[in-house]
Scaffold this active site. Structure first.
Site, PDB file in Angstrom:
ATOM      1  N   MET A  71       0.825  -1.213   0.000  1.00  0.00           N
ATOM      2  CA  MET A  71       0.000   0.000   0.000  1.00  0.00           C
ATOM      3  C   MET A  71       0.859   1.264   0.000  1.00  0.00           C
ATOM      4  O   MET A  71       0.505   2.267  -0.621  1.00  0.00           O
ATOM      5  CB  MET A  71      -0.920   0.003   1.217  1.00  0.00           C
ATOM      6  CG  MET A  71      -2.076  -0.983   1.151  1.00  0.00           C
ATOM      7  SD  MET A  71      -3.309  -0.531  -0.091  1.00  0.00           S
ATOM      8  CE  MET A  71      -3.915   1.032   0.545  1.00  0.00           C
TER       9      MET A  71
ATOM     10  N   ASP B   9       8.407 -10.494  -0.781  1.00  0.00           N
ATOM     11  CA  ASP B   9       9.305 -11.473  -1.395  1.00  0.00           C
ATOM     12  C   ASP B   9       8.611 -12.826  -1.489  1.00  0.00           C
ATOM     13  O   ASP B   9       8.657 -13.510  -2.524  1.00  0.00           O
ATOM     14  CB  ASP B   9      10.587 -11.625  -0.583  1.00  0.00           C
ATOM     15  CG  ASP B   9      11.475 -10.397  -0.611  1.00  0.00           C
ATOM     16  OD1 ASP B   9      11.226  -9.492  -1.428  1.00  0.00           O
ATOM     17  OD2 ASP B   9      12.426 -10.335   0.194  1.00  0.00           O
TER      18      ASP B   9
END
Length: 330
Positions: free
Chosen positions: A207, A276
């Site tokens: 975000m 990741d």
């Protein structure tokens, strides 16, 4: 989602998937200890170190996540001629990650050193040199990726941390090469360079990165997330956006796909490495032929385990199967 189908995928298909991770790679070093007193030399806490650890970071952590899940994984990025590079190469070998794509440069191997007291990060030291790579190094990087694509790959992940590997020219070439070979591209962005990813298939962004690209920040609400994702897709010519939303899970938004996937209720302990993991698991599912919706579901499930741990963490295939069997997600 069909949990049994996803369990079978993890059990039977991951070993045949071939994924190459390219871009910014780094080594994460941790020193753990306890604060004993304030220094008499300067008003700073003194941490008595009890232990230390080294972990793969950035694109190298994505590669580690893939290898732990049983995927055939390669890594390409820039390193220096130093002890940190030696340590990274040793770890890659231990995890079965192909490191033939590492490009040696006159820069230091990007390394983040964190001083920890309990569960609190006290200080961080960054050993790095940012900015575009030398032309000859960048060309070697692009040439290696082209060679690997000729050998057949199922997916390519671009990891961008604003360290210099992922310039607009290089990203454009990688994406073009991948699409010429029918290989999807997933971008894990930790920088600000949306313009670099034109025509990429999937952008994984949190975000914070999304709001930095908007004229006005949005609240973490489904309708606003959808609108923001479509705006970014139009403006930067990207095909799909995977937006990570902390305690609200993630959203997959494309021209023909809108999927909001909540996470189970839990306290967020540490979000380091969560994107990741999401990029790795999603890329693996694309490589194995699952749908984007199934990939997003499985990636979000894996991330729910990562954020409950301190520091970067790779979810094993067995853990992920266990979570699926428990019906941990709604």
């Amino acid at each position: 989602m069909n949990s049994q189908l996803l369990c079978e995928f993890l059990e039977k298909k991951t070993a045949s998937c071939k994924v190459l991770v390219v871009g910014d790679i780094m080594l994460d070093k941790y020193y753990y200890g306890e604060v004993t007193r304030i220094s008499g030399e300067a008003p700073v806490p003194i941490t008595r170190v009890n232990s230390s650890a080294e972990k793969l970071g950035g694109g190298a952590n994505i590669a580690y996540n893939l290898s732990v899940l049983g995927c055939q994984t390669g890594l390409s990025g820039f390193v220096g001629d130093d002890a940190h590079c030696v340590s990274m190469v040793e770890k890659l070998a231990d995890y079965g990650i192909d490191s033939a794509g590492l490009i040696r440069t006159d820069r230091p191997t990007t390394t983040k050193v964190r001083i920890m007291s309990g569960n609190q990060q006290m200080f961080r030291l960054d050993f790095e040199q940012v900015g575009p790579m030398a032309d000859e190094d960048a060309e070697s990087f692009r040439r290696y990726i082209a060679e690997r694509l000729n050998e057949s790959l199922d997916c390519v992940v671009i990891s961008d941390h604003d360290n210099g590997a992922c310039t607009e020219k290089t990203c454009a070439k990688i994406i073009e090469l991948c699409h010429n070979h029918g290989v999807p591209v997933v971008v894990d962005m930790s920088g600000h360079n949306w313009v670099n990813y034109a025509h990429a298939d999937y952008i994984v962004a949190n975000m914070k990165r999304v709001n930095q690209a908007l004229l006005q920040p949005i609240d973490n609400e489904d309708a606003k997330v959808e609108k923001a994702a479509h705006y970014l897709m139009r403006k930067y010519k990207v095909r799909n956006v995977i937006m990570t939303r902390s305690e609200k899970g993630l959203s997959l938004v494309g021209d023909t796909i809108i999927k909001h996937i909540p996470t189970k209720a839990q306290e967020l302990f540490d979000v380091l490495g969560a994107t990741d993991t999401i990029a790795a698991v999603f890329a693996l599912t694309l490589a194995g032929g699952l749908s984007p919706q199934e990939g997003a579901y499985l990636a979000n499930l894996a991330a729910s385990r990562v954020v409950a741990r301190l520091g970067t963490y790779a979810v094993t295939r067995e853990e992920l199967q266990g979570l699926l069997q428990e019906g941990s997600m709604v």
